[in-house]
Design an enzyme around this catalytic site. Structure first.
Site, short mmCIF file in Angstrom:
data_model
loop_
_atom_site.label_atom_id
_atom_site.label_comp_id
_atom_site.label_asym_id
_atom_site.label_seq_id
_atom_site.Cartn_x
_atom_site.Cartn_y
_atom_site.Cartn_z
N GLU A 38 0.87 -1.17 0.00
CA GLU A 38 0.00 0.00 0.00
C GLU A 38 0.91 1.22 0.00
O GLU A 38 1.63 1.46 0.97
CB GLU A 38 -0.91 0.00 1.22
CG GLU A 38 -1.94 1.12 1.20
CD GLU A 38 -2.78 1.16 2.47
OE1 GLU A 38 -2.96 2.26 3.00
OE2 GLU A 38 -3.22 0.08 2.92
N CYS A 75 -3.24 7.51 4.73
CA CYS A 75 -3.11 7.18 3.31
C CYS A 75 -4.32 7.64 2.52
O CYS A 75 -4.25 7.75 1.29
CB CYS A 75 -2.88 5.69 3.13
SG CYS A 75 -4.18 4.67 3.87
#
Length: 300
Positions: A38, A75
């Site tokens: 990620e 994120c």
């Protein structure tokens, strides 16, 4: 660790460059293994003209709160905000962001990178600093910032579409729906995209945007920074560079599937099947029999 023969899969959250290096290592092994990285995401937010005119002040307040949540170290932080040209919300944007006090980031290395990228973006001739304060003396702290540019400038300078990990975001003004869609097409793959609009007024625009946005989660009149380890969080991922494996989620009830190896049992006698696969279903697992779902306790 990634190249150790005992490791069968890897999960990683971090920078795009670091994740790509580890991804390449995982695939260069004699026995390549899954690498679930990620990495970076810009998480664009689009505000349609009708939403900007009606609850515009509320949208700006919520946007700044989302950008600065955890000092922008999520994120899913909205790194891009698309507003219609002539939106008239600059003063409100400045007031909201100025009210957020500097705070420490996770470490001085993150603060150093944040200020370096922010300074590069702010110095670009196509960018106008909307709110930019001097970096605090304490290297652990970072002040929030807002920068502004236009859709035309983004298309001319795609390098401006760069993640700045921390409490900063880039506001992009667009003139028409076509102008907006053309610019959205240049935004790299991401985890999320958010659209603020009026259901009946902006339905056609929503359908065109949802087809153009390359993300794993689409949000309507909400904010992307909420992520929950629950069954409702069906997907937390997205196309490169958001992740290296966009078919899988890293958060939610099905995230564990990344660490499981599927096995099919064909023509097995009942007694030889694992307990969750037996018709008696002693563990109470949800099952599908002959193409139909069957809940625990439901008669066959």
């Amino acid at each position: 660790m990634v190249t150790d023969p005992a490791i069968r899969a890897v999960g990683f959250t971090g920078s795009t460059s670091g994740g790509r290096a580890l991804f390449d290592l995982a695939n260069s092994r004699p026995d390549p293994i899954p690498f679930y990285g990620e990495l970076g995401s810009l998480n664009p937010v689009v505000v349609a003209p009708a939403a900007c005119a009606a609850p515009g002040a509320d949208v700006i307040r919520e946007y700044v709160a989302s950008v600065t949540l955890g000092q922008g170290q999520f994120c899913t932080k909205p790194g891009l905000l698309f507003l219609p040209a002539g939106h008239g919300l600059d003063d409100h944007l400045q007031q909201q962001i100025a009210a957020v006090r500097p705070a420490p980031l996770l470490g001085p290395w993150i603060s150093t990178a944040y200020h370096a990228i922010l300074e590069e973006l702010a110095a670009h001739p196509a960018v106008r600093p909307l709110h930019l304060t001097q970096a605090p003396d304490d290297p652990r702290f970072s002040a929030p910032a807002l920068l502004a540019t236009t859709s035309a400038d983004i298309r001319a300078c795609p390098g401006l579409l760069r993640e700045c990990f921390g409490p900063a975001s880039l506001i992009i003004t667009y003139t028409t729906g076509d102008d907006l869609l053309e610019t959205i097409g240049t935004v790299p793959g991401g985890l999320t995209a958010t659209i603020h609009g009026q259901e009946h007024d902006d339905e056609a625009l929503f359908h065109r945007l949802s087809a153009a946005l390359q993300v794993g989660r689409l949000i309507w009149n909400g904010w992307p920074t909420g992520v929950a380890v629950t069954a409702a969080m069906q997907h937390h991922g997205g196309p490169w560079p958001a992740t290296t494996s966009p078919l899988h989620t890293s958060v939610g009830g099905t995230a564990v599937a990344r660490w499981m190896r599927p096995v099919a049992h064909q023509n097995m006698p009942e007694a030889l099947l694992p307990a969750p696969l037996r018709r008696a279903n002693p563990w109470g697992f949800p099952q599908q029999v002959d193409g139909s779902g069957r809940n625990p306790g439901q008669s066959r």
